[in-house]
Design a protein around this motif. Structure first.
Motif, PDB file in Angstrom:
ATOM      1  N   PRO A 182       0.502  -1.453  -0.092  1.00  0.00           N
ATOM      2  CA  PRO A 182       0.183   0.010   0.053  1.00  0.00           C
ATOM      3  C   PRO A 182       0.686   1.297  -0.113  1.00  0.00           C
ATOM      4  CG  PRO A 182      -1.322  -1.244   1.470  1.00  0.00           C
ATOM      5  CD  PRO A 182       0.700  -2.182   1.682  1.00  0.00           C
ATOM      6  N   ALA A 183       0.207   1.983  -0.987  1.00  0.00           N
ATOM      7  CA  ALA A 183       1.726   3.145  -0.855  1.00  0.00           C
ATOM      8  C   ALA A 183       0.751   4.570  -0.798  1.00  0.00           C
ATOM      9  CB  ALA A 183       1.529   3.618  -2.118  1.00  0.00           C
ATOM     10  N   ASP A 184      -0.518   4.654   0.331  1.00  0.00           N
ATOM     11  CA  ASP A 184      -0.619   5.829   0.959  1.00  0.00           C
ATOM     12  C   ASP A 184       0.512   6.692   1.668  1.00  0.00           C
ATOM     13  OD1 ASP A 184      -3.033   4.690   0.119  1.00  0.00           O
ATOM     14  OD2 ASP A 184      -3.115   3.441   2.373  1.00  0.00           O
ATOM     15  N   ALA A 185      -0.129   7.927   1.178  1.00  0.00           N
ATOM     16  CA  ALA A 185       0.830   9.229   1.784  1.00  0.00           C
ATOM     17  C   ALA A 185       0.875   8.108   3.033  1.00  0.00           C
ATOM     18  CB  ALA A 185      -0.003  10.965   2.100  1.00  0.00           C
ATOM     19  N   PRO A 186       2.595   9.297   3.144  1.00  0.00           N
ATOM     20  CA  PRO A 186       3.290   9.726   2.459  1.00  0.00           C
ATOM     21  C   PRO A 186       4.353   9.442   1.533  1.00  0.00           C
ATOM     22  CG  PRO A 186       4.206   9.987   4.623  1.00  0.00           C
ATOM     23  CD  PRO A 186       2.821   9.615   4.581  1.00  0.00           C
ATOM     24  N   LEU A 187       4.068   7.873   1.623  1.00  0.00           N
ATOM     25  CA  LEU A 187       4.624   6.750   0.788  1.00  0.00           C
ATOM     26  C   LEU A 187       4.718   7.327  -0.408  1.00  0.00           C
ATOM     27  CD1 LEU A 187       4.280   3.659   2.634  1.00  0.00           C
ATOM     28  CD2 LEU A 187       6.181   5.354   2.785  1.00  0.00           C
ATOM     29  N   THR A 188       5.749   7.154  -1.672  1.00  0.00           N
ATOM     30  CA  THR A 188       5.534   7.553  -3.104  1.00  0.00           C
ATOM     31  C   THR A 188       6.372   6.142  -3.710  1.00  0.00           C
ATOM     32  OG1 THR A 188       5.396   9.615  -3.277  1.00  0.00           O
ATOM     33  CG2 THR A 188       5.732   8.447  -5.559  1.00  0.00           C
ATOM     34  N   PRO A 189       5.154   5.225  -4.421  1.00  0.00           N
ATOM     35  CA  PRO A 189       5.585   4.239  -5.194  1.00  0.00           C
ATOM     36  C   PRO A 189       6.835   4.738  -6.567  1.00  0.00           C
ATOM     37  CG  PRO A 189       3.645   4.231  -5.867  1.00  0.00           C
ATOM     38  CD  PRO A 189       3.547   4.710  -5.134  1.00  0.00           C
ATOM     39  N   GLN A 190       8.145   3.767  -7.012  1.00  0.00           N
ATOM     40  CA  GLN A 190       8.487   4.915  -8.160  1.00  0.00           C
ATOM     41  C   GLN A 190       8.791   2.895  -8.806  1.00  0.00           C
ATOM     42  OE1 GLN A 190      10.638   8.224  -8.599  1.00  0.00           O
ATOM     43  NE2 GLN A 190      10.260   8.138  -6.559  1.00  0.00           N
ATOM     44  N   THR A 191       9.715   2.600  -9.773  1.00  0.00           N
ATOM     45  CA  THR A 191      10.460   1.465 -10.200  1.00  0.00           C
ATOM     46  C   THR A 191      11.050   2.383 -11.037  1.00  0.00           C
ATOM     47  OG1 THR A 191       8.058   0.209 -11.350  1.00  0.00           O
ATOM     48  CG2 THR A 191      10.307  -0.005 -12.390  1.00  0.00           C
ATOM     49  N   LEU A 192      12.681   1.822 -10.333  1.00  0.00           N
ATOM     50  CA  LEU A 192      13.723   1.416 -10.852  1.00  0.00           C
ATOM     51  C   LEU A 192      14.699   1.059 -12.517  1.00  0.00           C
ATOM     52  CD1 LEU A 192      15.521   2.640  -7.899  1.00  0.00           C
ATOM     53  CD2 LEU A 192      15.086   4.076  -9.309  1.00  0.00           C
ATOM     54  N   ASP A 193      15.368   1.662 -13.642  1.00  0.00           N
ATOM     55  CA  ASP A 193      14.916   1.022 -14.995  1.00  0.00           C
ATOM     56  C   ASP A 193      15.859  -0.270 -14.600  1.00  0.00           C
ATOM     57  OD1 ASP A 193      13.267   2.124 -15.528  1.00  0.00           O
ATOM     58  OD2 ASP A 193      15.466   3.799 -17.064  1.00  0.00           O
ATOM     59  N   GLY A 194      16.018  -1.213 -14.792  1.00  0.00           N
ATOM     60  CA  GLY A 194      17.122  -2.580 -15.087  1.00  0.00           C
ATOM     61  C   GLY A 194      18.006  -1.941 -16.454  1.00  0.00           C
ATOM     62  N   GLY A 195      18.802  -3.009 -16.909  1.00  0.00           N
ATOM     63  CA  GLY A 195      20.030  -2.339 -17.210  1.00  0.00           C
ATOM     64  C   GLY A 195      21.353  -2.329 -16.765  1.00  0.00           C
ATOM     65  N   ARG A 196      22.856  -1.721 -17.522  1.00  0.00           N
ATOM     66  CA  ARG A 196      23.587  -1.313 -17.371  1.00  0.00           C
ATOM     67  C   ARG A 196      23.893  -0.555 -16.700  1.00  0.00           C
ATOM     68  NH1 ARG A 196      29.224  -4.168 -20.727  1.00  0.00           N
ATOM     69  NH2 ARG A 196      28.371  -5.639 -20.027  1.00  0.00           N
ATOM     70  N   TYR A 197      25.007  -1.092 -15.203  1.00  0.00           N
ATOM     71  CA  TYR A 197      24.804   0.427 -14.434  1.00  0.00           C
ATOM     72  C   TYR A 197      26.936   0.143 -13.940  1.00  0.00           C
ATOM     73  CZ  TYR A 197      20.357   1.580 -13.726  1.00  0.00           C
ATOM     74  OH  TYR A 197      19.196   1.736 -13.604  1.00  0.00           O
ATOM     75  N   ALA A 198      27.336   1.046 -14.227  1.00  0.00           N
ATOM     76  CA  ALA A 198      28.592   1.479 -13.518  1.00  0.00           C
ATOM     77  C   ALA A 198      28.191   1.288 -11.604  1.00  0.00           C
ATOM     78  CB  ALA A 198      29.924   2.853 -14.161  1.00  0.00           C
ATOM     79  N   VAL A 199      28.734   0.686 -11.736  1.00  0.00           N
ATOM     80  CA  VAL A 199      28.340   0.778  -9.610  1.00  0.00           C
ATOM     81  C   VAL A 199      29.719   1.038  -8.535  1.00  0.00           C
ATOM     82  CG1 VAL A 199      27.614  -0.457  -7.639  1.00  0.00           C
ATOM     83  CG2 VAL A 199      26.730  -1.067 -10.044  1.00  0.00           C
ATOM     84  N   LEU A 200      30.290   2.211  -8.213  1.00  0.00           N
ATOM     85  CA  LEU A 200      30.750   2.195  -7.765  1.00  0.00           C
ATOM     86  C   LEU A 200      30.835   1.984  -6.368  1.00  0.00           C
ATOM     87  CD1 LEU A 200      32.858   6.059  -7.396  1.00  0.00           C
ATOM     88  CD2 LEU A 200      31.596   5.608  -5.537  1.00  0.00           C
ATOM     89  N   ARG A 201      31.940   1.736  -5.740  1.00  0.00           N
ATOM     90  CA  ARG A 201      31.623   1.252  -3.935  1.00  0.00           C
ATOM     91  C   ARG A 201      32.230   2.081  -2.962  1.00  0.00           C
ATOM     92  NH1 ARG A 201      31.670  -3.701  -0.489  1.00  0.00           N
ATOM     93  NH2 ARG A 201      30.167  -4.600  -2.374  1.00  0.00           N
ATOM     94  N   HIS A 202      31.486   3.014  -2.213  1.00  0.00           N
ATOM     95  CA  HIS A 202      31.854   4.057  -1.430  1.00  0.00           C
ATOM     96  C   HIS A 202      32.538   3.456   0.215  1.00  0.00           C
ATOM     97  CE1 HIS A 202      32.127   7.518   1.444  1.00  0.00           C
ATOM     98  NE2 HIS A 202      32.404   7.933  -0.622  1.00  0.00           N
ATOM     99  N   LYS A 203      33.418   3.248   0.807  1.00  0.00           N
ATOM    100  CA  LYS A 203      33.293   3.657   2.457  1.00  0.00           C
ATOM    101  C   LYS A 203      33.584   4.740   2.729  1.00  0.00           C
ATOM    102  CE  LYS A 203      35.826   0.190   5.721  1.00  0.00           C
ATOM    103  NZ  LYS A 203      36.805  -0.687   6.016  1.00  0.00           N
TER     104      LYS A 203
END
Length: 283
Positions: free
Chosen positions: A207-228
Protein backbone atom coordinates in the motif's frame (compact mmCIF):
# COMPACT_ATOMS: atom_id res chain seq x y z
CA UNK A 1 -9.53 2.61 19.33
CA UNK A 2 -8.98 -0.20 16.80
CA UNK A 3 -5.52 -1.43 15.84
CA UNK A 4 -5.34 0.53 12.57
CA UNK A 5 -6.32 3.80 14.26
CA UNK A 6 -3.86 3.13 17.08
CA UNK A 7 -0.94 2.64 14.69
CA UNK A 8 -1.99 5.74 12.72
CA UNK A 9 -1.72 7.74 15.95
CA UNK A 10 1.77 6.38 16.62
CA UNK A 11 2.77 7.23 13.05
CA UNK A 12 1.71 10.86 13.50
CA UNK A 13 3.65 11.01 16.76
CA UNK A 14 6.79 9.60 15.13
CA UNK A 15 6.55 12.19 12.37
CA UNK A 16 6.07 15.06 14.82
CA UNK A 17 9.12 14.08 16.84
CA UNK A 18 11.26 13.59 13.71
CA UNK A 19 10.23 17.01 12.38
CA UNK A 20 11.09 18.63 15.70
CA UNK A 21 14.50 16.96 15.97
CA UNK A 22 15.56 18.00 12.46
CA UNK A 23 14.25 21.53 12.97
CA UNK A 24 16.09 22.07 16.27
CA UNK A 25 19.42 20.24 15.92
CA UNK A 26 21.32 23.39 16.83
CA UNK A 27 19.40 23.77 20.10
CA UNK A 28 19.43 21.89 23.37
CA UNK A 29 17.03 18.98 22.91
CA UNK A 30 15.40 17.81 26.09
CA UNK A 31 14.30 14.19 25.78
CA UNK A 32 11.31 14.72 28.04
CA UNK A 33 10.23 17.59 25.78
CA UNK A 34 10.30 15.19 22.82
CA UNK A 35 8.09 12.83 24.77
CA UNK A 36 5.66 15.70 25.32
CA UNK A 37 5.57 16.32 21.56
CA UNK A 38 4.73 12.66 21.10
CA UNK A 39 1.96 12.99 23.74
CA UNK A 40 3.26 10.02 25.70
CA UNK A 41 5.05 9.59 29.01
CA UNK A 42 8.87 9.58 28.70
CA UNK A 43 9.01 6.01 30.01
CA UNK A 44 6.78 4.62 27.26
CA UNK A 45 7.80 6.95 24.45
CA UNK A 46 11.52 6.22 24.69
CA UNK A 47 10.79 2.48 24.47
CA UNK A 48 8.48 2.91 21.46
CA UNK A 49 11.02 5.11 19.68
CA UNK A 50 13.84 2.64 20.24
CA UNK A 51 11.71 -0.29 19.09
CA UNK A 52 10.87 1.49 15.82
CA UNK A 53 14.18 3.19 15.03
CA UNK A 54 16.65 0.77 16.57
CA UNK A 55 18.40 3.41 18.67
CA UNK A 56 17.61 5.74 21.54
CA UNK A 57 16.49 9.33 21.03
CA UNK A 58 19.79 10.52 22.49
CA UNK A 59 21.74 8.38 20.00
CA UNK A 60 19.69 9.78 17.10
CA UNK A 61 20.36 13.37 18.12
CA UNK A 62 24.09 12.74 18.59
CA UNK A 63 24.41 10.94 15.23
CA UNK A 64 22.54 13.62 13.28
CA UNK A 65 24.49 16.46 14.86
CA UNK A 66 27.82 14.83 14.03
CA UNK A 67 26.72 14.09 10.44
CA UNK A 68 25.82 17.75 10.02
CA UNK A 69 29.13 18.81 11.57
CA UNK A 70 31.15 16.50 9.30
CA UNK A 71 29.39 17.94 6.24
CA UNK A 72 30.15 21.48 7.40
CA UNK A 73 33.82 20.60 7.95
CA UNK A 74 34.13 19.08 4.46
CA UNK A 75 31.95 21.47 2.46
CA UNK A 76 32.38 24.87 4.17
CA UNK A 77 35.10 27.12 5.58
CA UNK A 78 33.19 27.83 8.78
CA UNK A 79 35.35 27.99 11.92
CA UNK A 80 35.16 24.92 14.12
CA UNK A 81 33.67 27.02 16.91
CA UNK A 82 30.78 28.06 14.64
CA UNK A 83 30.22 24.46 13.52
CA UNK A 84 30.11 23.31 17.15
CA UNK A 85 27.48 25.93 17.89
CA UNK A 86 25.46 25.09 14.75
CA UNK A 87 25.57 21.44 15.77
CA UNK A 88 24.08 22.10 19.19
CA UNK A 89 27.18 21.66 21.36
CA UNK A 90 27.50 23.95 24.39
CA UNK A 91 31.25 24.45 23.88
CA UNK A 92 33.97 23.53 21.43
CA UNK A 93 35.72 21.24 23.93
CA UNK A 94 32.76 18.87 24.21
CA UNK A 95 32.31 19.00 20.43
CA UNK A 96 35.99 18.13 19.82
CA UNK A 97 35.86 15.24 22.27
CA UNK A 98 32.64 13.74 20.87
CA UNK A 99 33.64 14.21 17.23
CA UNK A 100 37.02 12.52 17.72
CA UNK A 101 35.42 9.56 19.51
CA UNK A 102 33.15 8.89 16.51
CA UNK A 103 35.22 10.00 13.48
CA UNK A 104 38.68 9.07 14.74
CA UNK A 105 40.15 12.57 14.38
CA UNK A 106 39.43 15.89 16.10
CA UNK A 107 37.53 18.35 13.85
CA UNK A 108 40.55 20.47 12.83
CA UNK A 109 42.55 17.42 11.75
CA UNK A 110 39.51 15.84 10.10
CA UNK A 111 39.10 18.93 7.92
CA UNK A 112 42.79 18.78 6.92
CA UNK A 113 43.43 15.01 6.84
CA UNK A 114 40.07 13.21 6.61
CA UNK A 115 39.15 10.71 3.89
CA UNK A 116 37.68 13.47 1.73
CA UNK A 117 41.19 14.86 1.18
CA UNK A 118 42.28 11.60 -0.45
CA UNK A 119 39.26 11.72 -2.75
CA UNK A 120 39.92 15.36 -3.68
CA UNK A 121 43.46 14.42 -4.71
CA UNK A 122 42.20 11.50 -6.78
CA UNK A 123 39.77 13.73 -8.66
CA UNK A 124 42.22 16.57 -9.28
CA UNK A 125 44.97 14.21 -10.47
CA UNK A 126 42.71 11.91 -12.49
CA UNK A 127 43.57 8.74 -10.57
CA UNK A 128 41.56 6.02 -12.32
CA UNK A 129 41.49 3.37 -9.59
CA UNK A 130 40.70 5.47 -6.53
CA UNK A 131 37.39 3.65 -6.06
CA UNK A 132 36.17 0.16 -6.79
CA UNK A 133 33.88 0.35 -9.85
CA UNK A 134 32.17 -2.69 -11.37
CA UNK A 135 29.76 -3.07 -14.28
CA UNK A 136 26.45 -4.73 -13.43
CA UNK A 137 23.37 -5.76 -15.37
CA UNK A 138 20.29 -5.49 -13.18
CA UNK A 139 16.56 -6.05 -13.63
CA UNK A 140 14.13 -3.22 -13.06
CA UNK A 141 12.75 -3.16 -9.54
CA UNK A 142 10.15 -1.34 -7.49
CA UNK A 143 10.82 0.95 -4.56
CA UNK A 144 8.61 2.85 -2.18
CA UNK A 145 9.75 6.10 -0.65
CA UNK A 146 9.21 9.52 0.87
CA UNK A 147 9.99 12.72 -1.03
CA UNK A 148 12.55 15.20 0.31
CA UNK A 149 13.26 18.76 -0.84
CA UNK A 150 16.41 20.56 0.26
CA UNK A 151 20.02 19.67 1.03
CA UNK A 152 20.84 16.07 0.18
CA UNK A 153 22.58 15.82 3.56
CA UNK A 154 19.13 16.34 5.09
CA UNK A 155 17.53 13.32 3.44
CA UNK A 156 17.84 11.50 6.77
CA UNK A 157 14.63 13.24 7.81
CA UNK A 158 12.78 11.56 4.94
CA UNK A 159 14.30 8.20 5.91
CA UNK A 160 13.07 8.71 9.48
CA UNK A 161 9.57 9.41 8.13
CA UNK A 162 9.79 6.41 5.80
CA UNK A 163 10.80 3.92 8.46
CA UNK A 164 8.39 5.33 11.00
CA UNK A 165 5.57 4.94 8.48
CA UNK A 166 6.56 1.42 7.48
CA UNK A 167 6.77 0.27 11.09
CA UNK A 168 3.54 1.93 12.17
CA UNK A 169 1.68 0.33 9.24
CA UNK A 170 3.34 -3.06 9.77
CA UNK A 171 4.88 -2.90 6.27
CA UNK A 172 8.56 -3.14 7.19
CA UNK A 173 10.47 -6.27 6.17
CA UNK A 174 14.08 -7.06 7.20
CA UNK A 175 15.11 -7.77 3.59
CA UNK A 176 14.19 -4.28 2.37
CA UNK A 177 17.22 -2.50 0.86
CA UNK A 178 17.79 1.17 1.73
CA UNK A 179 18.00 3.31 -1.42
CA UNK A 180 18.36 7.03 -2.14
CA UNK A 181 17.28 8.66 -5.41
CA UNK A 182 18.74 12.09 -6.20
CA UNK A 183 17.08 13.95 -9.07
CA UNK A 184 19.06 17.18 -9.34
CA UNK A 185 22.67 18.27 -9.75
CA UNK A 186 23.62 20.28 -6.63
CA UNK A 187 26.05 22.28 -8.76
CA UNK A 188 23.16 23.56 -10.92
CA UNK A 189 20.10 23.62 -8.65
CA UNK A 190 19.80 25.80 -5.51
CA UNK A 191 20.11 23.76 -2.33
CA UNK A 192 16.59 24.52 -1.13
CA UNK A 193 15.14 23.16 -4.41
CA UNK A 194 17.06 19.87 -4.63
CA UNK A 195 14.68 16.90 -5.04
CA UNK A 196 15.31 13.42 -3.71
CA UNK A 197 13.54 10.33 -2.40
CA UNK A 198 14.34 8.16 0.62
CA UNK A 199 13.33 4.64 -0.42
CA UNK A 200 13.35 0.95 0.35
CA UNK A 201 13.02 -1.88 -2.14
CA UNK A 202 9.43 -3.08 -2.41
CA UNK A 203 8.75 -6.68 -3.40
CA UNK A 204 5.11 -7.38 -4.16
CA UNK A 205 2.26 -4.94 -3.86
CA UNK A 206 2.64 -2.58 -0.91
CA UNK A 207 0.00 0.00 0.00
CA UNK A 208 1.37 3.40 -0.97
CA UNK A 209 -0.82 5.88 0.85
CA UNK A 210 0.73 9.27 1.63
CA UNK A 211 3.45 10.08 2.49
CA UNK A 212 4.64 6.96 0.62
CA UNK A 213 5.30 7.14 -3.14
CA UNK A 214 5.93 4.08 -5.36
CA UNK A 215 8.51 4.21 -8.15
CA UNK A 216 10.25 1.81 -10.53
CA UNK A 217 14.00 1.97 -11.18
CA UNK A 218 15.12 0.93 -14.65
CA UNK A 219 17.03 -2.25 -15.31
CA UNK A 220 20.04 -2.40 -17.61
CA UNK A 221 23.77 -1.80 -17.31
CA UNK A 222 25.18 0.30 -14.50
CA UNK A 223 28.61 1.37 -13.33
CA UNK A 224 28.55 0.70 -9.60
CA UNK A 225 30.97 2.64 -7.42
CA UNK A 226 31.63 1.21 -3.95
CA UNK A 227 32.22 3.95 -1.38
CA UNK A 228 33.43 3.45 2.17
CA UNK A 229 33.30 6.32 4.61
CA UNK A 230 31.14 9.19 5.87
CA UNK A 231 28.19 10.35 3.80
CA UNK A 232 29.77 13.82 3.81
CA UNK A 233 32.39 12.46 1.38
CA UNK A 234 29.84 11.28 -1.19
CA UNK A 235 29.87 14.46 -3.37
CA UNK A 236 33.58 13.83 -3.99
CA UNK A 237 32.81 10.29 -5.12
CA UNK A 238 30.36 11.68 -7.70
CA UNK A 239 32.96 14.19 -8.84
CA UNK A 240 35.50 11.41 -9.38
CA UNK A 241 32.97 9.10 -11.09
CA UNK A 242 31.93 11.75 -13.63
CA UNK A 243 35.22 13.62 -13.97
CA UNK A 244 37.74 10.77 -13.93
CA UNK A 245 36.22 7.31 -14.34
CA UNK A 246 33.60 8.07 -16.99
CA UNK A 247 35.85 9.79 -19.58
CA UNK A 248 38.62 7.22 -19.04
CA UNK A 249 36.15 4.32 -19.39
CA UNK A 250 35.01 5.39 -22.86
CA UNK A 251 31.38 4.70 -21.90
CA UNK A 252 28.28 6.87 -22.23
CA UNK A 253 25.63 7.72 -19.67
CA UNK A 254 22.08 6.44 -20.23
CA UNK A 255 19.07 8.69 -19.58
CA UNK A 256 17.83 6.89 -16.45
CA UNK A 257 17.85 7.75 -12.78
CA UNK A 258 21.00 7.37 -10.72
CA UNK A 259 20.53 5.96 -7.27
CA UNK A 260 22.47 5.03 -4.16
CA UNK A 261 22.21 1.80 -2.20
CA UNK A 262 23.24 1.79 1.46
CA UNK A 263 24.76 -1.52 2.51
CA UNK A 264 24.89 -1.01 6.26
CA UNK A 265 23.13 1.06 8.86
CA UNK A 266 24.49 4.39 10.22
CA UNK A 267 22.86 3.48 13.52
CA UNK A 268 25.01 0.36 13.82
CA UNK A 269 28.46 1.25 12.42
CA UNK A 270 30.90 4.14 12.73
CA UNK A 271 30.81 6.78 9.94
CA UNK A 272 34.21 5.58 8.69
CA UNK A 273 32.73 2.08 8.18
CA UNK A 274 29.65 3.10 6.18
CA UNK A 275 29.36 1.26 2.86
CA UNK A 276 27.42 2.74 -0.05
CA UNK A 277 27.04 2.03 -3.76
CA UNK A 278 26.39 4.63 -6.45
CA UNK A 279 24.59 3.28 -9.52
CA UNK A 280 25.35 5.22 -12.72
CA UNK A 281 23.22 4.08 -15.72
CA UNK A 282 25.20 3.33 -18.89
CA UNK A 283 24.28 2.80 -22.54
Amino acid sequence: MDEQASWAAYERRLHRVSDYIYGHLNEELDLDRLAEIACLSPHHWHRIYRAVHGETLAATVKRLRLQKAAADLVQTDLPVEAIAQRSGYPNVQSFNRTFKAVYGLPPVRYRKEGSHKTFETASSEGIADMYEVTLKEIDSFDVIGVAHTGSYMGIGKAFETLYGTLFSRNLFRPDMEMIGIYLDDPELVPTDRLRSFACVSAKGDLPADAPLTPQTLDGGRYAVLRHKGPYADMPLAYQWLYGTWLPQSGREVRDSLMFEKYLNNPREVAPTELLSEIYLPLK
